[in-house]
Design a protein around this motif. Structure first.
Motif, PDB file in Angstrom:
ATOM      1  N   UNK A 281       0.940  -1.193  -0.067  1.00 33.95           N
ATOM      2  CA  UNK A 281       0.105   0.053  -0.067  1.00 33.95           C
ATOM      3  C   UNK A 281       0.785   1.363   0.019  1.00 33.95           C
ATOM      4  N   UNK A 282       1.854   1.292   0.914  1.00 38.60           N
ATOM      5  CA  UNK A 282       2.811   2.506   0.856  1.00 38.60           C
ATOM      6  C   UNK A 282       3.361   2.555  -0.562  1.00 38.60           C
ATOM      7  N   UNK A 283       3.975   1.409  -1.128  1.00 44.39           N
ATOM      8  CA  UNK A 283       4.522   1.540  -2.335  1.00 44.39           C
ATOM      9  C   UNK A 283       3.665   2.230  -3.590  1.00 44.39           C
ATOM     10  N   UNK A 284       2.423   1.513  -3.405  1.00 45.30           N
ATOM     11  CA  UNK A 284       1.433   1.738  -4.380  1.00 45.30           C
ATOM     12  C   UNK A 284       1.341   3.436  -4.197  1.00 45.30           C
ATOM     13  N   UNK A 285       0.877   3.940  -2.977  1.00 47.11           N
ATOM     14  CA  UNK A 285       0.741   5.357  -2.839  1.00 47.11           C
ATOM     15  C   UNK A 285       1.770   6.277  -3.418  1.00 47.11           C
ATOM     16  N   UNK A 286       3.075   5.825  -3.280  1.00 45.52           N
ATOM     17  CA  UNK A 286       3.985   6.718  -3.554  1.00 45.52           C
ATOM     18  C   UNK A 286       4.195   6.665  -5.374  1.00 45.52           C
ATOM     19  N   UNK A 287       4.016   5.594  -5.606  1.00 48.74           N
ATOM     20  CA  UNK A 287       4.027   5.293  -7.171  1.00 48.74           C
ATOM     21  C   UNK A 287       2.744   6.018  -7.791  1.00 48.74           C
ATOM     22  N   UNK A 288       1.660   6.179  -7.146  1.00 45.32           N
ATOM     23  CA  UNK A 288       0.408   6.590  -7.657  1.00 45.32           C
ATOM     24  C   UNK A 288       0.446   8.290  -7.597  1.00 45.32           C
ATOM     25  N   UNK A 289       1.135   8.993  -6.645  1.00 43.57           N
ATOM     26  CA  UNK A 289       1.535  10.382  -6.744  1.00 43.57           C
ATOM     27  C   UNK A 289       2.539  10.417  -7.813  1.00 43.57           C
ATOM     28  N   UNK A 290       3.204   9.720  -7.982  1.00 45.22           N
ATOM     29  CA  UNK A 290       4.090  10.293  -9.047  1.00 45.22           C
ATOM     30  C   UNK A 290       3.471   9.948 -10.320  1.00 45.22           C
ATOM     31  N   UNK A 291       2.813   8.977 -10.752  1.00 47.02           N
ATOM     32  CA  UNK A 291       1.866   8.882 -11.811  1.00 47.02           C
ATOM     33  C   UNK A 291       1.018   9.998 -11.889  1.00 47.02           C
ATOM     34  N   UNK A 292       0.396  10.505 -11.042  1.00 47.45           N
ATOM     35  CA  UNK A 292      -0.498  11.547 -10.888  1.00 47.45           C
ATOM     36  C   UNK A 292      -0.077  12.869 -11.575  1.00 47.45           C
ATOM     37  N   UNK A 293       1.285  13.352 -11.121  1.00 47.10           N
ATOM     38  CA  UNK A 293       1.801  14.376 -11.468  1.00 47.10           C
ATOM     39  C   UNK A 293       2.525  14.121 -13.036  1.00 47.10           C
ATOM     40  N   UNK A 294       2.783  12.826 -13.253  1.00 54.52           N
ATOM     41  CA  UNK A 294       2.798  12.582 -14.787  1.00 54.52           C
ATOM     42  C   UNK A 294       1.959  12.597 -15.932  1.00 54.52           C
ATOM     43  N   UNK A 295       0.614  12.915 -15.276  1.00 55.62           N
ATOM     44  CA  UNK A 295      -0.565  12.766 -16.016  1.00 55.62           C
ATOM     45  C   UNK A 295      -0.996  11.520 -16.323  1.00 55.62           C
ATOM     46  N   UNK A 296      -0.657  10.424 -15.668  1.00 52.45           N
ATOM     47  CA  UNK A 296      -0.907   9.104 -15.618  1.00 52.45           C
ATOM     48  C   UNK A 296      -2.394   8.730 -14.697  1.00 52.45           C
ATOM     49  N   UNK A 297      -3.252   9.582 -14.580  1.00 52.65           N
ATOM     50  CA  UNK A 297      -4.189   9.584 -13.548  1.00 52.65           C
ATOM     51  C   UNK A 297      -4.872   8.393 -13.537  1.00 52.65           C
ATOM     52  N   UNK A 298      -5.240   7.618 -14.559  1.00 52.25           N
ATOM     53  CA  UNK A 298      -6.106   6.441 -14.757  1.00 52.25           C
ATOM     54  C   UNK A 298      -5.032   5.161 -14.224  1.00 52.25           C
ATOM     55  N   UNK A 299      -4.035   5.290 -14.725  1.00 53.08           N
ATOM     56  CA  UNK A 299      -3.036   4.153 -14.124  1.00 53.08           C
ATOM     57  C   UNK A 299      -2.955   4.336 -12.522  1.00 53.08           C
ATOM     58  N   UNK A 300      -2.800   5.555 -11.956  1.00 56.72           N
ATOM     59  CA  UNK A 300      -2.448   5.770 -10.723  1.00 56.72           C
ATOM     60  C   UNK A 300      -3.608   5.317 -10.069  1.00 56.72           C
ATOM     61  N   UNK A 301      -4.959   5.741 -10.253  1.00 54.00           N
ATOM     62  CA  UNK A 301      -6.241   5.264  -9.729  1.00 54.00           C
ATOM     63  C   UNK A 301      -6.368   3.782  -9.593  1.00 54.00           C
TER      64      UNK A 301
END
Length: 331
Positions: A281-301
């Motif tokens: 969960x911690x790793x997924x949260x960090x990666x999701x935040x990174x993807x959010x800033x890179x415009x990969x919001x669907x992948x992040x969600x």
């Protein structure tokens, strides 16, 4: 917890288990499992540690086996099993059960009135509480453990409890004071030959250094911890260390996005292989935040919804609250 590679400890534990199975004495089988559950946990196998604990404690009889605390390891096997189950359950994604098991361990330790068992339980349970985010319980048990250890002269548990109390101070905003105490505990741990649990200690110290803005020291501390993981085979906290490294690298330079992403992906891979849902969960949260800033919001969600959606308890924990808050920001 003293010097030695985890792989070697597992080998010795398996040899003990093999011999114990050939004996009619259930106490030997109990103690073989006792030798294995810590080794499996620190090797990054929390599910195997739980199996050892359940198999071992199914044999435990308080009238027959209480006295073994004076023979094997200097502490009670039942209390030890419950303390390790606290951390294993947290890692596997059951924070509420982990908290209950830790409280049970402390209750049984107090009933036994065996100082070494009590200090052992308070130090290790306080660490488990700290990892699952119950800062106040972690502080209370660390301080009680420090008092018992000082009264009876238990330097190992005193060192461990000092790291936990310092980490709680740092997590509560007293960064300088917390770092001083954590480093003091770390030094004391190493003086007595402690090697196991060092990656966790160093991860907590790096967390405080990073919060203080000391990026270069935090990165050195994390790399030291990862070196020790490779050297001693203690991979329990490896996923979190890779995740922390990614966060630090991102702050060091925004041009290191690819390196940070690789760290988060490595953390995710390690956590999944260990079935360590808390660290996933911690790793997924960090990666999701990174993807959010890179415009990969669907992948992040999708990534974060899958990781957070697995949990059936612990919605009040800081990690799950943060994950849910991030999910609300992702369209």
């Amino acid at each position: 917890m003293i010097q030695g590679k985890v792989d070697h400890a597992l080998d010795v534990g398996e040899q003990l288990l093999d011999r114990a199975r050939k004996s009619p004495d259930p106490a030997l089988l109990l103690q073989a499992r006792h030798a294995l559950w810590g080794a499996h946990l620190y090797h990054g196998e929390p599910a195997a540690a739980i199996e050892d604990i359940h198999e071992g404690l199914a044999l435990y009889d308080v009238d027959r086996h209480r006295s073994l605390a004076f023979t094997f390891g200097g502490h009670d096997a039942r209390v030890c099993g419950l303390t390790f189950e606290t951390t294993a359950l947290w890692a596997l994604g059951y924070p509420r059960q982990a908290l209950d098991r830790g409280r049970q361990a402390l209750h049984v330790a107090r009933e036994l009135a065996h100082p070494h068992t009590q200090a052992n339980a308070q130090a290790l349970v306080s660490l488990g509480f700290r990892l699952l985010g119950d800062l106040e319980s972690a502080r209370a048990e660390a301080e009680t453990g420090l008092a018992v250890s000082a009264e009876y002269g238990f330097p190992m548990f005193s060192a461990l409890a000092a790291v936990v109390r310092g980490s709680r101070l740092a997590a509560s905003g007293e960064l300088d004071r917390g770092l001083v105490e954590m480093r003091r505990g770390l030094t004391a741990w190493q003086v007595i030959g402690g090697v196991w649990v060092l990656p966790v200690f160093l991860g907590l110290i790096a967390e405080a250094e990073f919060a203080l803005g000391d990026v270069a020291p935090a990165l050195r501390t994390i790399d030291d911890a990862l070196h020790r993981v490779a050297l001693h085979g203690e991979s329990f906290y490896e996923a979190e260390l890779h995740r922390q490294r990614g966060e630090v690298v991102l702050v060091r330079s925004q041009s290191d996005v690819a390196e940070a992403e690789a760290c988060f992906l490595r953390a995710l891979d390690v956590a999944r292989k260990q079935r360590a849902k808390a660290l996933e969960l911690r790793a997924a949260s960090s990666l999701a935040r990174l993807w959010q800033h890179r415009g990969r919001t669907g992948d992040a969600r999708r990534l974060l919804a899958d990781a957070a959606g697995w949990f059936t308890e612990g919605v009040e924990t800081s990690d799950l609250r943060a994950a849910q808050q991030l999910l609300q920001q992702l369209p």
